[in-house]
Design a protein around this motif. Structure first.
Motif, short mmCIF file in Angstrom:
data_model
loop_
_atom_site.label_atom_id
_atom_site.label_comp_id
_atom_site.label_asym_id
_atom_site.label_seq_id
_atom_site.Cartn_x
_atom_site.Cartn_y
_atom_site.Cartn_z
N VAL A 280 18.88 21.18 -49.59
CA VAL A 280 18.50 19.89 -49.91
C VAL A 280 18.76 18.78 -49.54
CG1 VAL A 280 18.79 18.68 -52.64
CG2 VAL A 280 19.32 20.57 -52.44
N LEU A 281 18.25 18.53 -48.96
CA LEU A 281 18.17 16.99 -47.65
C LEU A 281 18.61 15.58 -48.90
CD1 LEU A 281 14.83 17.49 -45.89
CD2 LEU A 281 17.54 18.65 -45.31
N ASP A 282 18.53 15.02 -49.56
CA ASP A 282 18.72 13.96 -50.72
C ASP A 282 17.38 13.73 -51.57
OD1 ASP A 282 20.18 11.53 -50.76
OD2 ASP A 282 17.96 10.80 -50.34
N ASP A 283 17.49 13.42 -53.15
CA ASP A 283 17.62 13.27 -53.98
C ASP A 283 16.43 14.41 -54.40
OD1 ASP A 283 18.25 10.57 -54.33
OD2 ASP A 283 16.12 9.78 -53.02
N LEU A 612 11.54 -2.89 -43.70
CA LEU A 612 12.97 -2.32 -43.54
C LEU A 612 13.56 -1.88 -44.19
CD1 LEU A 612 14.09 0.28 -41.81
CD2 LEU A 612 14.84 -1.07 -40.23
N ASP A 613 14.02 -3.76 -44.57
CA ASP A 613 15.38 -3.92 -45.50
C ASP A 613 15.05 -4.04 -47.16
OD1 ASP A 613 18.31 -5.07 -45.83
OD2 ASP A 613 16.22 -6.63 -47.12
N ARG A 614 13.49 -3.93 -47.25
CA ARG A 614 13.29 -3.82 -48.67
C ARG A 614 13.78 -2.21 -49.05
NH1 ARG A 614 10.18 -8.44 -47.89
NH2 ARG A 614 8.24 -7.21 -47.43
N PHE A 615 12.43 -1.75 -48.22
CA PHE A 615 12.74 0.10 -48.43
C PHE A 615 13.93 0.54 -48.47
CE2 PHE A 615 12.71 4.13 -45.94
CZ PHE A 615 12.13 5.04 -46.99
N LEU A 616 14.91 -0.22 -48.29
CA LEU A 616 16.29 0.82 -47.69
C LEU A 616 17.01 0.35 -48.85
CD1 LEU A 616 17.37 -0.19 -43.82
CD2 LEU A 616 16.89 1.84 -44.61
N LYS A 617 16.77 -0.77 -49.40
CA LYS A 617 17.85 -0.98 -50.68
C LYS A 617 16.67 -0.27 -51.86
CE LYS A 617 18.79 -5.37 -49.15
NZ LYS A 617 18.75 -7.39 -49.30
N ARG A 618 15.69 0.14 -51.69
CA ARG A 618 14.88 0.42 -52.47
C ARG A 618 15.43 2.00 -53.18
NH1 ARG A 618 9.64 0.48 -51.43
NH2 ARG A 618 9.14 1.96 -53.13
N ALA A 619 15.62 2.22 -52.01
CA ALA A 619 16.04 3.71 -51.28
C ALA A 619 17.24 4.52 -52.15
CB ALA A 619 16.04 4.08 -49.87
N ARG A 621 18.89 2.13 -53.87
CA ARG A 621 18.91 2.24 -55.56
C ARG A 621 18.61 3.67 -56.23
NH1 ARG A 621 18.04 -3.93 -54.53
NH2 ARG A 621 15.50 -3.25 -54.84
N LYS A 622 17.51 4.59 -55.57
CA LYS A 622 16.75 5.03 -55.91
C LYS A 622 16.39 4.73 -56.35
CE LYS A 622 21.42 8.44 -55.62
NZ LYS A 622 22.68 9.28 -56.37
N GLU A 623 14.95 4.21 -56.49
CA GLU A 623 14.06 3.32 -57.15
C GLU A 623 13.47 4.39 -56.63
OE1 GLU A 623 12.97 -0.38 -56.47
OE2 GLU A 623 14.92 -1.43 -57.05
N LYS A 624 12.10 4.60 -57.82
CA LYS A 624 10.94 5.51 -58.05
C LYS A 624 10.36 5.27 -56.63
CE LYS A 624 6.96 7.48 -59.81
NZ LYS A 624 5.53 7.29 -61.38
N LEU A 625 10.17 6.44 -55.57
CA LEU A 625 9.51 6.28 -54.49
C LEU A 625 8.11 7.05 -54.67
CD1 LEU A 625 12.82 6.46 -51.93
CD2 LEU A 625 11.21 4.69 -52.72
N SER A 626 7.51 6.93 -53.73
CA SER A 626 6.59 8.16 -53.05
C SER A 626 6.89 9.88 -52.94
CB SER A 626 5.11 7.31 -52.08
OG SER A 626 6.02 7.43 -51.16
N ARG A 696 27.11 5.50 -53.04
CA ARG A 696 27.90 6.33 -52.86
C ARG A 696 26.76 7.88 -52.34
NH1 ARG A 696 33.10 7.34 -51.34
NH2 ARG A 696 34.22 5.67 -52.89
N SER A 697 26.36 8.22 -51.57
CA SER A 697 24.86 9.33 -51.17
C SER A 697 25.32 10.18 -51.74
CB SER A 697 24.75 9.35 -48.85
OG SER A 697 26.11 9.34 -48.64
#
Length: 716
Positions: A280-283, A612-619, A621-626, A696-697
């Motif tokens: 399991v890599l992440d999420d 890049l900053d927006r993408f990292l913040k979304r990740a 916050r664990k928002e819905k990603l493709s 925490r990751s």
């Protein structure tokens, strides 16, 4: 035939000439020597030792062919009837040659075979007439002559009637065989997939039509053609599966000799392969890790780095550093795994190198020669430069030649047997061994696999290896630690403390100009005050057209290191303050693909930094990603940032379990016990940003939004 006698006055043949023995001499120092004089009257002389003359295939006595020991082994492969016939022919040939059928030359000689009154041609004809009268098949003088020639060349075995039936290739149309040999080249095991025989039959017909005219040559019927194809493939060494054909093609020419290494680090073999375990890599993203290992041939020591699939040049640097750096004992490990409890002379080594005081029992070697395959990572200029800076000889093997580095190839099989097959998510070495519901098992995370892998490496060095044998104990298999302890008194131990600059030397390298804007590559601009005196200047390296040597870390693109005349200088990315979370080159590549360039280079770089900053913040916050974005984030987090240490490297400063390069160089990762709590973080760095909560990751590392946190030694 009668036994040839070497006496003065006797004649013999040597070198297509007839010689006469004119002298025999023997002494204790030189043995028996024979003096020869040429019979053609030119006055030539020659001297030979007796053993030298008798062992020379060009020697034969004039009285007849030399005596041969009967080839009992060969004669036993034929029937008794054939043996008796060959021995009977031997007596007839001997009678033609010497006049006597017995080998001792005793008994009455028949007048028609007396060498003193008949010629050789007359004796051959007399023997042909005698055998014909006895009821043999029609025998001519030429037949008797062939028997004599075969007996002179191969002895009794040459007189055996060998019934050799014609093979399928002999009976087939040579034009069809030629077509198959043209369509099945020697490179077929590597370059082409194996298809159906029906396809090959059609291609053969097309080839024959093109070479000999349409309809001039017809291929055989299907069953006959299939058998003929098998025979041609066998003659070319192409039978079996594609894997078997490739293995035969890559196998070196015999005789095979083992790779011999007498010193730890004398020969170290490197290779990479996907780990046959799903993690399991992440999420919840399921994937596989890539394992890059090193095997020391002398001790069979094993080192390895686990990363997401797609090894980077930094992984090679980490692996080389692991070889030369002791590993500290981890909390929870059994005391039997420590170096102080092993057969290694720990007290004497600790007096030389303090880092070994609390180290685990694992060999510490300095590689002399590194053997690699043709992988892009291993033969890159950066790897060559890193090995050269450490005094390591890099030896690439020929393409697709696994046996040339068989020790490391075999180690992957041992890892599957001893490690992978016991884990949930084991996929097997090929699809035919894979279960139908592997993805549904309770898979482990990257951190759990990494921790277990490091402990497995310790057990590996306490496990007897069948390839390790001491000359005084050939029946006992030694462990890698025992072999290392046995070789240390012979080779010695020299500690190699690596400093920060040493690790920078191992990082990938590029050659870039220093302009007024700084250093630019991959749509990133790096600038700092240390570049002021060198902007627009030539580096003086003529082979690189005056460009400057730049080292970078794919797992930490926010900074680079430039080699200036006074040493390495760290230079930061000009937009580092706009990106509040650590990232890897893998994430940056994704951003460059999805963000379209609409303005100048400067505007595009600023736009990339914001995206890049927006993408990292979304990740975070664990928002819905493709699905693509989830894979990018999972692979990036599984890789982790690889910090560069400050000052000398000392693993004794590591207070907690740590993975990756941090464990090698003494920079600990964050875990639940040693990580500062949120209040402590707020006291030092200020409160988190309103848009990004402290989190925490999955591997337990603390994520802090404040950009000043990048200077904290606790954070990766």
């Amino acid at each position: 035939m009668s036994r040839p006698v070497l006496a003065i006055g006797a004649s013999l043949w040597h070198g297509d000439r007839e010689w006469t023995i004119v002298g025999l001499e023997g002494d204790m120092a030189y043995g028996t020597r024979i003096w020869l004089a040429g019979k053609d009257g030119d006055g030539s002389l020659a001297v030979f030792g007796l053993a030298e003359l008798l062992g020379d295939p060009a020697f034969s006595p004039v009285t007849g062919p030399r005596l041969r020991v009967p080839q009992v082994g060969l004669l036993s492969t034929v029937s008794e009837e054939q043996q008796l016939r060959a021995l009977d022919l031997e007596r007839h040939v001997r009678e033609v040659e010497t006049g006597y059928p017995a080998p001792d030359g005793k008994g009455p000689a028949k007048p028609q075979y007396d060498p003193g009154s008949t010629t050789l041609a007359q004796r051959e004809q007399a023997k042909a007439d005698e055998l014909a009268a006895q009821g043999w098949q029609p025998v001519s003088r030429a037949t008797v002559r062939r028997w004599r020639a075969r007996y002179r060349a191969d002895g009794v075995w040459g007189l055996v009637v060998k019934r050799r039936g014609s093979t399928r290739l002999d009976r087939a149309d040579p034009r069809v065989v030629e077509a198959l040999r043209a369509l099945l080249p020697e490179e077929a095991p590597r370059s082409r997939s194996r298809g159906w025989k029906q396809r090959m039959r059609r291609e053969t017909q097309w080839w024959l039509d093109a070479q000999h005219g349409e309809g001039a040559v017809e291929v055989p019927a299907r069953s006959t053609f299939n058998k003929l194809l098998d025979s041609v493939e066998e003659s070319l060494g192409l039978q079996g599966t594609v894997a078997q054909r490739r293995a035969r093609a890559s196998r070196p020419a015999p005789p095979f000799r083992p790779t011999l290494a007498l010193r730890p680090g004398e020969i170290v073999m490197l290779d990479s392969s996907p780990l046959d375990v799903l993690v399991v890599l992440d999420d919840g993203v399921v994937g596989r890790l890539e394992l890059t290992i090193a095997v020391d041939v002398a001790t069979r020591g094993l080192w390895g780095v686990l990363r997401p699939v797609g090894s980077k040049l930094t992984d090679v640097a980490v692996l080389l550093a692991q070889l030369m750096t002791p590993m500290v004992m981890r909390p929870g490990w059994d005391a039997a795994l420590s170096m102080s409890a092993s057969v290694v002379p720990h007290d004497r080594l600790a007096a030389v190198d303090e880092r070994l005081k609390d180290a685990a029992a694992r060999p510490v070697v300095v590689p002399e020669t590194v053997v690699v395959d043709q992988g892009k990572v291993f033969i890159s200029p950066a790897t060559r430069a890193a090995c050269e800076s450490l005094g390591i000889s890099l030896q690439p093997v020929p393409p697709a030649n696994g046996p040339a580095k068989g020790h490391v190839e075999r180690s992957f099989g041992s890892i599957n047997t001893e490690f992978c097959q016991w884990l949930p998510g084991f996929t097997g070495s090929n699809v035919s061994e894979r279960g139908s519901r592997v993805e549904q098992e309770q898979l482990w995370t990257v951190s759990e696999i990494q921790a277990l892998w490091e402990e497995f490496l310790m057990h590996w060095h306490h496990r007897p290896h069948e390839g390790l044998r001491h000359p005084l104990m050939p029946k006992k298999a030694l462990t890698p630690n025992q072999m290392w302890a046995a070789l240390l008194p012979v080779t010695g131990y020299v500690p190699v403390p690596l400093a920060a600059d040493d690790f920078v030397e191992l990082l990938p390298v590029r050659w870039q100009p220093i302009t007024d804007a700084g250093i630019r590559f991959d749509y990133r601009t790096y600038d700092g005050t240390c570049l002021n005196d060198h902007r627009g200047q030539d580096s003086g390296v003529r082979s690189r057209d005056g460009l400057w040597e730049v080292h970078y870390n794919p797992y930490d693109p926010a900074r680079i290191w430039v080699r200036l005349p006074d040493g390495f200088c760290e230079v930061g990315w000009i937009h580092a303050t706009s990106v509040q979370l650590p990232f890897t080159h893998h994430v940056w590549e994704h951003i460059c693909k999805v963000v379209e360039r609409t303005g100048s280079r400067e505007e595009h770089e600023a736009k990339l930094a914001l995206a890049l900053d927006r993408f990292l913040k979304r990740a975070a916050r664990k928002e819905k990603l493709s699905a693509t974005e989830r894979r990018v984030v999972a692979k990036s987090r599984a890789s982790g940032a690889v910090p560069v240490p400050e000052g000398d490297l000392n693993v004794l400063d590591v207070p907690a379990p740590s993975f990756g390069l941090a464990g090698v160089y003494g920079v600990p990762d964050i875990d639940d016990e040693t990580a500062p709590d949120e209040d402590e973080v707020d006291d030092v760095f200020g409160p988190p940003d309103d848009e990004l909560e402290t989190d925490r990751s999955r591997d337990g590392s603390l994520i802090v939004s404040d950009t000043d946190a990048k200077d904290d030694p606790w954070l990766p």
